[in-house]
Design an enzyme around this catalytic site. Structure first.
Site, mmCIF file in Angstrom:
data_model
loop_
_atom_site.group_PDB
_atom_site.id
_atom_site.type_symbol
_atom_site.label_atom_id
_atom_site.label_comp_id
_atom_site.label_asym_id
_atom_site.label_seq_id
_atom_site.Cartn_x
_atom_site.Cartn_y
_atom_site.Cartn_z
ATOM 1 N N HIS A 212 0.894 -1.212 0.038
ATOM 2 C CA HIS A 212 0.112 -0.006 -0.073
ATOM 3 C C HIS A 212 0.942 1.240 0.011
ATOM 4 O O HIS A 212 1.542 1.357 0.926
ATOM 5 C CB HIS A 212 -0.935 0.035 1.271
ATOM 6 C CG HIS A 212 -1.997 -1.248 1.124
ATOM 7 N ND1 HIS A 212 -3.159 -1.194 0.737
ATOM 8 C CD2 HIS A 212 -1.662 -2.453 1.784
ATOM 9 C CE1 HIS A 212 -3.699 -2.292 1.049
ATOM 10 N NE2 HIS A 212 -2.797 -2.902 1.448
ATOM 11 N N LEU A 213 0.916 1.995 -1.187
ATOM 12 C CA LEU A 213 1.664 3.150 -0.992
ATOM 13 C C LEU A 213 1.083 4.522 -0.910
ATOM 14 O O LEU A 213 1.781 5.603 -0.849
ATOM 15 C CB LEU A 213 2.281 3.477 -2.632
ATOM 16 C CG LEU A 213 3.113 2.226 -3.038
ATOM 17 C CD1 LEU A 213 3.726 2.204 -4.530
ATOM 18 C CD2 LEU A 213 4.525 2.083 -2.091
ATOM 19 N N ARG A 214 -0.253 4.384 -0.335
ATOM 20 C CA ARG A 214 -1.041 5.463 0.151
ATOM 21 C C ARG A 214 -1.151 6.562 -0.731
ATOM 22 O O ARG A 214 -1.878 7.746 -0.163
ATOM 23 C CB ARG A 214 -0.410 5.895 1.514
ATOM 24 C CG ARG A 214 -0.347 4.654 2.423
ATOM 25 C CD ARG A 214 -1.717 3.818 2.764
ATOM 26 N NE ARG A 214 -1.628 3.137 3.951
ATOM 27 C CZ ARG A 214 -2.478 2.058 4.067
ATOM 28 N NH1 ARG A 214 -3.496 1.660 3.287
ATOM 29 N NH2 ARG A 214 -2.314 1.402 5.084
ATOM 30 N N HIS B 246 -8.766 -10.612 -1.467
ATOM 31 C CA HIS B 246 -8.597 -10.597 -0.003
ATOM 32 C C HIS B 246 -9.801 -11.398 0.443
ATOM 33 O O HIS B 246 -10.986 -11.016 0.680
ATOM 34 C CB HIS B 246 -8.882 -9.012 0.546
ATOM 35 C CG HIS B 246 -8.730 -9.053 2.022
ATOM 36 N ND1 HIS B 246 -8.050 -8.017 2.561
ATOM 37 C CD2 HIS B 246 -9.245 -9.767 3.097
ATOM 38 C CE1 HIS B 246 -8.142 -8.061 3.911
ATOM 39 N NE2 HIS B 246 -9.043 -8.992 4.220
ATOM 40 N N ASN C 61 -5.276 -7.187 9.029
ATOM 41 C CA ASN C 61 -6.573 -7.985 8.424
ATOM 42 C C ASN C 61 -5.556 -8.694 7.224
ATOM 43 O O ASN C 61 -4.991 -7.799 6.483
ATOM 44 C CB ASN C 61 -7.617 -7.178 8.001
ATOM 45 C CG ASN C 61 -8.293 -6.448 8.925
ATOM 46 O OD1 ASN C 61 -8.361 -6.998 9.993
ATOM 47 N ND2 ASN C 61 -9.203 -5.385 8.752
ATOM 48 N N ASP D 244 2.163 -7.103 2.299
ATOM 49 C CA ASP D 244 1.211 -6.380 2.700
ATOM 50 C C ASP D 244 1.541 -5.255 3.455
ATOM 51 O O ASP D 244 1.014 -4.675 4.519
ATOM 52 C CB ASP D 244 0.186 -6.996 3.481
ATOM 53 C CG ASP D 244 -1.288 -6.576 3.389
ATOM 54 O OD1 ASP D 244 -1.452 -5.410 3.075
ATOM 55 O OD2 ASP D 244 -2.001 -6.944 4.348
#
Ligand code: DOR
Length: 437
Positions: free
Chosen positions: A75-77, A191, A291, A318
């Site tokens: 996740h690079l946001r 997911h 999660n 993740d």
């Protein structure tokens, strides 16, 4: 001026390339950003290298030289939460962890469910320290209601689709996503946690969640999600990739489905093969909230079994950055996720290789050629003509995980304070050194 035969030569390293079946001391030759050869030392090679100046050589004595590592789950946001990570800072963290390619997830703001946002990410990733591949959203705004324009996403270059963070709860929508992805020949990454069974849950359902009075996310939520999607993969023939698998029964289901010949693959994260839910009650460290959740020792062992026998194809992190402010709260109030790219290699070495579960070739395979093949990415091998994406690993370097040493903008790692062995020494992207320890 005579042009040199090679721009860079890595000498004396133990070269491990599972795709080539190669594991020997050799020279890696780089020219114009590409691999020009992997060769054992011979008189002819020495002659060919005679005119190469000393400063073009990298000495990898006592080090491993492997294809640049690939992380298919980060996740690079950016866009939207640049305070936690940017594409640039995430790529710097990747390079420090030995990763030359990463696949970024679409749960940004705006969400990566349209061509403009894909283009934005691709533009921002230009000239960063890692290659960035984009996963587009399966459903608009990850809401699980309406499919994204999958053809548009593919034509602009997404390599897979996922609603990561959410399970595509509606089986009809998932079936159609698989049908479209089959037409476009890209995988759907899932997911797999049934959202009804997980509603409000913050940790694994077990003795520990009862003891701590925390709302649970049960293992059966993953099992049901995986079983349903295996059935949908079976009837569609589409390529389905299970993200971060954590439970014994899911691993067993995937193993059986693969035996049947269903087109599925799977990944596991370091935190799921290292940690158990016993950890949570110790300090209520919010960095352990993730999660799918950290599970029991039995599940952890099943994930390791799955890695050993090939049921689980990839190791992915993740990497999920959250700021200190966001994580500085009660366990059940914290956002889920932990960073992972800079600790991955050390955890793989310390908890899989040193314990005798995997050898280096198996571990490298799960972080190079397997992810490259599943998502059709460049590299993953040192074959001649491949991009010169290379990771040089110091396999025995002992190091302590310290928050101040992370290159990620966020420090939310439960591994801070861990003593690890094995770390990237040098990362080369397209023939250029992007990280040197
Ligand atoms: O713990 C998680 N955090 N799991 C996910 O699937 C999403 C991620 C995030 O984006 O923070």
């Amino acid at each position: 001026m005579t042009t040199l035969k090679y721009d860079t030569v890595i000498k004396n390293g133990l070269v491990i390339d599972p795709a080539l079946g190669f594991g020997k001391k050799a020279y890696v030759l780089i020219k114009d950003g590409l691999i020009a050869g992997v060769e054992r030392e011979t008189a002819a090679l020495k002659k060919a290298l005679k005119n190469i100046p000393e400063d073009k050589f990298i000495d990898a004595e006592n080090l491993l030289v492997v294809p640049g590592l690939i992380d298919v789950h980060v996740h690079l946001r950016e866009p939207g939460r640049e305070y936690a990570e940017t594409i640039e800072s995430g790529c710097r963290a990747a390079a420090a962890g030995g990763f030359t390619s990463v696949c970024c997830m679409p749960n940004t703001n705006p969400c990566i469910d349209n061509q403009e946002t894909v283009k934005f990410v691709q533009d921002r990733a230009q000239n960063c320290d890692a290659r960035v591949y984009v996963f587009g959203a399966i459903t608009k705004n990850l809401e699980g209601k309406e499919l994204s324009e999958i053809g548009d996403l593919v034509s602009i270059g997404v390599v897979a689709i996922t609603d990561d963070g959410h399970y595509v709860q509606n089986p009809d929508i998932m079936r159609r996503a698989l049908q479209y992805s089959w037409m476009f020949n890209i995988p759907v990454a899932q997911h797999a946690e049934d959202e009804y069974l997980c509603a409000g849950g913050v940790m694994n359902e077990s003795f520990q969640s009862t003891r701590l009075g925390m709302k649970p996310r049960p293992a059966v939520a993953e099992e049901i999600a995986v079983l349903r999607d295996i059935a949908l993969a079976r009837i569609t023939g589409a390529r389905l990739h299970f993200q971060h698998i954590t439970t014994k029964r899911a691993v067993n289901a995937i193993r059986l489905a693969k035996k049947e010949g269903i087109n599925i693959t799977a990944e596991a994260t370091p935190h799921h093969f290292v940690l158990t839910d016993d950890e949570i009650g110790r300090e209520f460290n919010t960095n352990l909230r993730v999660n799918p959740p950290i599970r029991t020792a039995e599940d952890r062992e099943a994930v390791i079994e799955g890695l050993i026998d090939g049921t689980i194809d990839c190791i992915a992190t993740d990497h999920a950055p959250h700021s200190e402010e966001e994580k500085d709260c009660e366990f059940d109030q914290a956002p889920s996720g932990m960073i992972g790219m800079e600790t991955c290699l050390g955890l793989v070495k310390t908890y899989l290789i040193d314990k005798g579960y995997l050898n280096w070739a198996d571990a490298v395979r799960k972080m190079t050629i397997n992810p490259a093949r599943i998502f059709k990415l460049k590299g993953g091998t040192l074959a001649v003509g491949s991009p010169a994406d290379i990771t040089v690993i110091d396999p025995n370097r002992k190091w302590k995980v310290k928050a101040e040493n992370f290159r990620s903008k966020s420090k939310n790692s439960p591994f801070i304070g861990y003593q690890l062995s094995g770390q990237a020494a040098l990362t080369i992207l397209g023939g250029k050194v992007v990280f040197k320890r």
